[in-house]
Design a protein around this motif. Sequence first.
Motif, PDB file in Angstrom:
ATOM      1  N   ALA A  78       5.034  -1.331  -5.450  1.00  0.00           N
ATOM      2  CA  ALA A  78       3.826  -1.481  -6.260  1.00  0.00           C
ATOM      3  C   ALA A  78       2.699  -0.692  -5.616  1.00  0.00           C
ATOM      4  O   ALA A  78       2.704  -0.440  -4.408  1.00  0.00           O
ATOM      5  CB  ALA A  78       3.443  -2.952  -6.370  1.00  0.00           C
ATOM      6  N   GLY A  79       1.720  -0.331  -6.420  1.00  0.00           N
ATOM      7  CA  GLY A  79       0.572   0.407  -5.910  1.00  0.00           C
ATOM      8  C   GLY A  79      -0.401  -0.470  -5.150  1.00  0.00           C
ATOM      9  O   GLY A  79      -1.088  -0.013  -4.238  1.00  0.00           O
ATOM     10  N   SER A  80      -0.483  -1.758  -5.516  1.00  0.00           N
ATOM     11  CA  SER A  80      -1.369  -2.691  -4.816  1.00  0.00           C
ATOM     12  C   SER A  80      -0.716  -4.067  -4.767  1.00  0.00           C
ATOM     13  O   SER A  80       0.194  -4.368  -5.542  1.00  0.00           O
ATOM     14  CB  SER A  80      -2.723  -2.789  -5.531  1.00  0.00           C
ATOM     15  N   ALA A  81      -1.201  -4.917  -3.879  1.00  0.00           N
ATOM     16  CA  ALA A  81      -0.625  -6.254  -3.711  1.00  0.00           C
ATOM     17  C   ALA A  81      -0.823  -7.100  -4.963  1.00  0.00           C
ATOM     18  O   ALA A  81      -0.033  -8.002  -5.233  1.00  0.00           O
ATOM     19  CB  ALA A  81      -1.233  -6.939  -2.494  1.00  0.00           C
ATOM     20  N   VAL A 130      12.387  -8.304  -1.249  1.00  0.00           N
ATOM     21  CA  VAL A 130      11.181  -7.776  -0.621  1.00  0.00           C
ATOM     22  C   VAL A 130      10.548  -6.773  -1.564  1.00  0.00           C
ATOM     23  O   VAL A 130      11.239  -5.937  -2.150  1.00  0.00           O
ATOM     24  CB  VAL A 130      11.544  -7.081   0.720  1.00  0.00           C
ATOM     25  N   ALA A 131       9.226  -6.857  -1.717  1.00  0.00           N
ATOM     26  CA  ALA A 131       8.480  -5.871  -2.494  1.00  0.00           C
ATOM     27  C   ALA A 131       7.639  -5.047  -1.524  1.00  0.00           C
ATOM     28  O   ALA A 131       7.069  -5.584  -0.571  1.00  0.00           O
ATOM     29  CB  ALA A 131       7.579  -6.556  -3.520  1.00  0.00           C
ATOM     30  N   LEU A 132       7.566  -3.755  -1.765  1.00  0.00           N
ATOM     31  CA  LEU A 132       6.769  -2.861  -0.924  1.00  0.00           C
ATOM     32  C   LEU A 132       5.492  -2.506  -1.673  1.00  0.00           C
ATOM     33  O   LEU A 132       5.495  -2.342  -2.890  1.00  0.00           O
ATOM     34  CB  LEU A 132       7.561  -1.593  -0.612  1.00  0.00           C
ATOM     35  N   VAL A 133       4.405  -2.370  -0.921  1.00  0.00           N
ATOM     36  CA  VAL A 133       3.122  -1.976  -1.502  1.00  0.00           C
ATOM     37  C   VAL A 133       2.682  -0.688  -0.837  1.00  0.00           C
ATOM     38  O   VAL A 133       2.691  -0.568   0.384  1.00  0.00           O
ATOM     39  CB  VAL A 133       2.053  -3.076  -1.308  1.00  0.00           C
ATOM     40  N   GLY A 134       2.295   0.279  -1.656  1.00  0.00           N
ATOM     41  CA  GLY A 134       1.845   1.572  -1.158  1.00  0.00           C
ATOM     42  C   GLY A 134       2.470   2.687  -1.968  1.00  0.00           C
ATOM     43  O   GLY A 134       3.117   2.457  -2.988  1.00  0.00           O
ATOM     44  N   GLU A 135       2.264   3.894  -1.510  1.00  0.00           N
ATOM     45  CA  GLU A 135       2.831   5.055  -2.183  1.00  0.00           C
ATOM     46  C   GLU A 135       4.227   5.339  -1.647  1.00  0.00           C
ATOM     47  O   GLU A 135       4.592   4.882  -0.570  1.00  0.00           O
ATOM     48  CB  GLU A 135       1.927   6.270  -1.941  1.00  0.00           C
ATOM     49  N   ARG A 145       5.003   6.043   2.080  1.00  0.00           N
ATOM     50  CA  ARG A 145       3.907   5.519   2.894  1.00  0.00           C
ATOM     51  C   ARG A 145       3.642   4.062   2.513  1.00  0.00           C
ATOM     52  O   ARG A 145       2.726   3.753   1.766  1.00  0.00           O
ATOM     53  CB  ARG A 145       2.656   6.357   2.715  1.00  0.00           C
ATOM     54  N   THR A 146       4.471   3.189   3.032  1.00  0.00           N
ATOM     55  CA  THR A 146       4.358   1.766   2.738  1.00  0.00           C
ATOM     56  C   THR A 146       3.223   1.164   3.549  1.00  0.00           C
ATOM     57  O   THR A 146       3.117   1.389   4.749  1.00  0.00           O
ATOM     58  CB  THR A 146       5.683   1.049   3.070  1.00  0.00           C
ATOM     59  N   LYS A 147       2.377   0.362   2.876  1.00  0.00           N
ATOM     60  CA  LYS A 147       1.264  -0.304   3.555  1.00  0.00           C
ATOM     61  C   LYS A 147       1.564  -1.770   3.840  1.00  0.00           C
ATOM     62  O   LYS A 147       1.132  -2.307   4.841  1.00  0.00           O
ATOM     63  CB  LYS A 147      -0.002  -0.201   2.712  1.00  0.00           C
ATOM     64  N   TRP A 148       2.284  -2.428   2.922  1.00  0.00           N
ATOM     65  CA  TRP A 148       2.565  -3.851   3.065  1.00  0.00           C
ATOM     66  C   TRP A 148       4.011  -4.143   2.691  1.00  0.00           C
ATOM     67  O   TRP A 148       4.575  -3.505   1.811  1.00  0.00           O
ATOM     68  CB  TRP A 148       1.656  -4.691   2.160  1.00  0.00           C
ATOM     69  N   ALA A 172       2.523  -2.781   7.254  1.00  0.00           N
ATOM     70  CA  ALA A 172       3.484  -1.722   7.581  1.00  0.00           C
ATOM     71  C   ALA A 172       2.787  -0.407   7.886  1.00  0.00           C
ATOM     72  O   ALA A 172       3.445   0.618   8.075  1.00  0.00           O
ATOM     73  CB  ALA A 172       4.463  -1.534   6.423  1.00  0.00           C
ATOM     74  N   ASP A 173       1.468  -0.424   7.963  1.00  0.00           N
ATOM     75  CA  ASP A 173       0.681   0.779   8.243  1.00  0.00           C
ATOM     76  C   ASP A 173       0.577   0.970   9.754  1.00  0.00           C
ATOM     77  O   ASP A 173      -0.049   0.161  10.441  1.00  0.00           O
ATOM     78  CB  ASP A 173      -0.706   0.627   7.626  1.00  0.00           C
ATOM     79  N   PRO A 174       1.186   2.026  10.313  1.00  0.00           N
ATOM     80  CA  PRO A 174       1.169   2.205  11.771  1.00  0.00           C
ATOM     81  C   PRO A 174      -0.225   2.474  12.344  1.00  0.00           C
ATOM     82  O   PRO A 174      -0.424   2.365  13.552  1.00  0.00           O
ATOM     83  CB  PRO A 174       2.098   3.395  12.012  1.00  0.00           C
ATOM     84  N   ALA A 175      -1.202   2.759  11.500  1.00  0.00           N
ATOM     85  CA  ALA A 175      -2.564   2.982  11.979  1.00  0.00           C
ATOM     86  C   ALA A 175      -3.269   1.663  12.306  1.00  0.00           C
ATOM     87  O   ALA A 175      -4.321   1.663  12.941  1.00  0.00           O
ATOM     88  CB  ALA A 175      -3.375   3.755  10.935  1.00  0.00           C
TER      89      ALA A 175
END
Length: 111
Positions: A20-23, A35-40, A43-46, A63-66
């Motif tokens: 998904a693009g956002s949570a 499991v659902a992934l959020v981000g592009e 480049r998974t963010k959540w 999931a954002d390494p930054a």
Amino acid sequence: MKVSLWEWLPFWRWRVIGQAGSADEVPDRLPRNAVALVGEAGRTKWIIFDCPCRTGHRIMLNADPARRPHWTLNHVQRLTISPSIDYRGSERRCHYFIRSGRVEWAGDSDR
């Protein structure tokens, strides 16, 4: 994010069911062991899923390494998330690993 009817069938192993693009786009209910992934793409963010203890709480892992702390996800073959997931709620502690599509509970969990 739409979840297909196929994904609601009972699966033994954990798997990624979509991105998904956002949570806010992740459904309130997810299929079991999903499991659902959020981000592009790429480049998974959540990483979002319902806790395997089945008491109804939702887990959202960064999931954002930054940003710290962050979890890594490998779902090329069987889903693996590292490091461990350690949820501490007011009434319980859920501490576990997801490795090769299976949950391995830690000894200090209140499961």
